[in-house]
Motif scaffolding. Structure first.
Motif, PDB file in Angstrom:
ATOM      1  N   THR A 196    -115.984  -4.315 -60.816  1.00 33.40           N
ATOM      2  CA  THR A 196    -116.196  -3.002 -60.229  1.00 33.40           C
ATOM      3  C   THR A 196    -115.927  -1.960 -61.309  1.00 33.40           C
ATOM      4  OG1 THR A 196    -115.543  -3.775 -58.045  1.00 33.40           O
ATOM      5  CG2 THR A 196    -115.397  -1.398 -58.447  1.00 33.40           C
TER       6      THR A 196
ATOM      7  N   VAL B 244    -114.861   1.784 -62.239  1.00 32.07           N
ATOM      8  CA  VAL B 244    -114.015   2.798 -61.628  1.00 32.07           C
ATOM      9  C   VAL B 244    -114.021   4.053 -62.497  1.00 32.07           C
ATOM     10  CG1 VAL B 244    -111.660   3.359 -60.902  1.00 32.07           C
ATOM     11  CG2 VAL B 244    -112.520   1.016 -60.647  1.00 32.07           C
TER      12      VAL B 244
ATOM     13  N   LYS C  15    -121.145  -2.237 -59.194  1.00 32.57           N
ATOM     14  CA  LYS C  15    -120.382  -1.782 -58.039  1.00 32.57           C
ATOM     15  C   LYS C  15    -119.463  -0.682 -58.569  1.00 32.57           C
ATOM     16  CE  LYS C  15    -118.833  -5.897 -57.668  1.00 32.57           C
ATOM     17  NZ  LYS C  15    -118.016  -7.068 -57.355  1.00 32.57           N
TER      18      LYS C  15
ATOM     19  N   LYS D 138    -116.310   2.394 -57.768  1.00 32.82           N
ATOM     20  CA  LYS D 138    -115.208   2.857 -56.923  1.00 32.82           C
ATOM     21  C   LYS D 138    -114.675   4.149 -57.534  1.00 32.82           C
ATOM     22  CE  LYS D 138    -111.616   0.175 -56.848  1.00 32.82           C
ATOM     23  NZ  LYS D 138    -110.596  -0.830 -56.536  1.00 32.82           N
TER      24      LYS D 138
ATOM     25  N   TYR E 293    -122.638   4.970 -48.853  1.00 35.68           N
ATOM     26  CA  TYR E 293    -121.377   4.566 -49.472  1.00 35.68           C
ATOM     27  C   TYR E 293    -120.353   4.316 -48.374  1.00 35.68           C
ATOM     28  CZ  TYR E 293    -119.465   9.271 -48.675  1.00 35.68           C
ATOM     29  OH  TYR E 293    -119.015  10.431 -48.102  1.00 35.68           O
TER      30      TYR E 293
ATOM     31  N   GLU F 229    -116.280   4.847 -47.387  1.00 40.75           N
ATOM     32  CA  GLU F 229    -115.024   5.524 -47.735  1.00 40.75           C
ATOM     33  C   GLU F 229    -113.905   4.923 -46.915  1.00 40.75           C
ATOM     34  OE1 GLU F 229    -114.527   9.835 -48.574  1.00 40.75           O
ATOM     35  OE2 GLU F 229    -113.251   9.766 -46.784  1.00 40.75           O
TER      36      GLU F 229
ATOM     37  N   MET G 108    -110.768   6.379 -51.109  1.00 43.36           N
ATOM     38  CA  MET G 108    -111.569   5.564 -52.018  1.00 43.36           C
ATOM     39  C   MET G 108    -112.998   5.511 -51.491  1.00 43.36           C
ATOM     40  SD  MET G 108    -111.047   1.471 -52.781  1.00 43.36           S
ATOM     41  CE  MET G 108    -109.341   1.701 -52.424  1.00 43.36           C
ATOM     42  N   GLN G 109    -113.938   5.836 -52.390  1.00 43.96           N
ATOM     43  CA  GLN G 109    -115.348   5.695 -52.062  1.00 43.96           C
ATOM     44  C   GLN G 109    -115.903   4.537 -52.889  1.00 43.96           C
ATOM     45  OE1 GLN G 109    -114.292   8.854 -53.372  1.00 43.96           O
ATOM     46  NE2 GLN G 109    -113.818   9.640 -51.339  1.00 43.96           N
ATOM     47  N   GLU G 110    -116.740   3.717 -52.240  1.00 46.57           N
ATOM     48  CA  GLU G 110    -117.347   2.568 -52.912  1.00 46.57           C
ATOM     49  C   GLU G 110    -118.843   2.563 -52.651  1.00 46.57           C
ATOM     50  OE1 GLU G 110    -114.463  -1.077 -52.918  1.00 46.57           O
ATOM     51  OE2 GLU G 110    -114.314  -0.076 -50.953  1.00 46.57           O
TER      52      GLU G 110
END
Length: 163
Positions: free
Chosen positions: A84, A86, A116, A118, A144, A146, A156-158
């Protein structure tokens, strides 16, 4: 306005260190941290250039002027072949805020890697929460997730930029 993300070389680490002082000063209203008594905030950034490919620092530049920085961390790269990505740190100098520079820089960062992603904000950092929600909502067309992590008091947004 031509906004560029420029990888930061080891020879430029003093410039990044100096910019981190502004970042940590601004951030201190949310972390309650103080300077070290000598007017500086404690930060170690040498590991960005010590052979660990997880750390990817960039200057945010407009026409060659450094207006901020961001650091992309490849989280869990040592255990996950598809780590991921970040946004670890992100800062635009106050003079340049509110002009769309931060949003453009964030989108450029997201487009650098098919991955991916974050993005995380402290619960009490409402300006950052609002900024990232707006950027990510627009960038992903509201695609997305959250979450709020109560254990660390962070939003946290992904999302993914993979096709």
């Amino acid at each position: 306005m031509d906004i560029n993300l420029v990888p930061i070389r080891k020879e430029e680490k003093d410039v990044l260190y100096n910019l981190y002082q502004f970042y940590l000063y601004d951030f201190s209203q949310f972390t309650d941290e103080d300077h070290n008594g000598f007017g500086k905030y404690e930060i170690t950034i040498d590991y960005y250039w010590e052979g660990d490919p997880r750390w990817n620092p960039y200057f945010i530049e407009i026409s060659g002027i450094k207006v901020g920085f961001l650091v992309v961390l490849f989280e869990n790269m040592d255990t996950d072949p598809d780590p991921t990505h970040v946004i670890y740190d992100f800062m635009i100098l106050r003079k340049y805020r509110g002009q769309g520079i931060g949003k453009a820089a964030a989108i450029k960062a997201f487009n650098l890697y098919k991955a991916k992603w974050k993005v995380v904000q402290l619960e009490n950092n409402t300006p950052a929460i609002s900024f990232w929600r707006n950027v990510i909502r627009d960038f992903t067309k509201d695609n997305y997730i959250e979450r709020f992590r109560d254990d660390v008091r962070k939003y946290m947004q992904e999302f993914s930029t993979k096709e």
